[in-house]
Design an enzyme around this catalytic site. Structure first.
Site, short mmCIF file in Angstrom:
data_model
loop_
_atom_site.label_atom_id
_atom_site.label_comp_id
_atom_site.label_asym_id
_atom_site.label_seq_id
_atom_site.Cartn_x
_atom_site.Cartn_y
_atom_site.Cartn_z
CG ASP A 55 -33.32 42.49 -57.53
OD1 ASP A 55 -32.39 42.75 -58.31
OD2 ASP A 55 -34.21 41.65 -57.79
CB ILE A 56 -37.97 44.97 -59.46
CG1 ILE A 56 -37.90 46.49 -59.26
CG2 ILE A 56 -39.36 44.58 -59.94
CD1 ILE A 56 -37.97 47.29 -60.54
#
Length: 289
Positions: free
Chosen positions: A244-245
């Site tokens: 997840d960025i």
């Protein structure tokens, strides 16, 4: 009409929940009134609006919950408690992170619970739509989807049922700016649910690993989507989406890094967050929102 007053174990920061939920344009929230109108469905899948209003404080959380039909009260109250995790005591979570490398973030956002999407199909479809899109456009696309194929009642939008989406042609989603692949993923998965091939009601009884194994076999559902369904659809407490960025950016900021952390670094830091990885994920997101 029915109304119930519910006491919840402190700390519980409802205002932080409402602030986070305002990012979704489909949610009907009154910040001044400290309330949200939930689009729930009764056991017959009929739309029913439930109003949840905070009447207490962070240290003495009390809520007023009201709905339409008395006959639906028990089922809908159970859903509200599940969505807002009112039966989960946050104190052990707060204590766990006091001496961790995330102590400062947990102190700043203390009492923020994990809040779930309003039903499992809603969660799965939203995750599929949001895949590989920036958050702003993802919300717009989801709103178009719901406002085109869902239903509205007293100003509150309800996600469509899988049976409704199963009957669509791919071109109908393409008209909303869905990519061809995303249109296929959403409609084909809805057809599996409507046809009984994928039974969402069975997922709560399965382990995280069993759900991952089951769902990644479906075209268009990868590990990121399954992790988000486990987290925001089922409220599983120990999820940490490494890819997840947002989490990567939060860790970069928190640890003062020049570039995003490596997978190895994330795994090393997260060792002390077990068995509450989901809360670490949530609080990291909160720290950059």
């Amino acid at each position: 009409m029915w109304m119930e007053t519910i006491d919840v174990t402190a700390p519980y920061h409802f205002e932080r929940i409402l602030e986070r939920l305002t990012s979704d344009p489909l949610n009907v929230i009154d910040l001044d009134n400290r309330s949200i109108s939930l689009p729930l469905r009764n056991k017959d899948q009929e739309p029913s609006i439930v109003l949840v209003k905070a009447i207490g404080t962070i240290e003495q959380p009390v809520f007023q919950v009201s709905g339409e039909k008395e006959a639906d009260k028990d089922d809908l109250l159970k859903e509200v408690k599940r969505i807002f995790q009112w039966e989960t005591n946050l104190l052990p979570v707060m204590e766990h992170f006091k001496l961790s490398n995330l102590a400062a973030i947990f102190e700043e956002h203390a009492g923020t619970p994990l809040v779930l999407d309003f039903n499992l199909y809603h969660c799965l479809v939203k995750c599929m739509i949001h895949q590989q899109l920036n958050l702003s456009f993802a919300h717009k696309l989801t709103a178009r989807f719901v406002q085109t194929f869902g239903e509205q009642k007293d100003g509150v939008w309800f996600y469509p049922l899988p049976e409704s989406i199963a009957g669509l042609d791919y071109s109908q989603l393409r008209e909303l700016q869905f990519s061809m692949r995303k249109a296929e993923y959403v409609i084909d998965t809805s057809r599996m649910i409507a046809g009984g091939e994928l039974r969402l009601e069975e997922l709560p009884s399965l382990s995280d690993e069993e759900i991952m194994e089951k769902l990644v076999k479906i075209r268009g559902i990868g590990p990121w989507t399954v992790q988000n369904v486990l987290l925001f659809g089922l409220g599983r407490p120990n999820l940490f989406p490494l890819a997840d960025i947002g989490i990567q950016n939060a860790l970069k900021k928190h640890f003062g890094l020049e570039k995003k952390p490596t997978k190895e670094e994330m795994l090393e830091w997260s060792k002390e967050w077990h068995p509450f990885l989901s809360y670490a994920s949530l609080y990291l997101w909160r720290s950059i929102e």
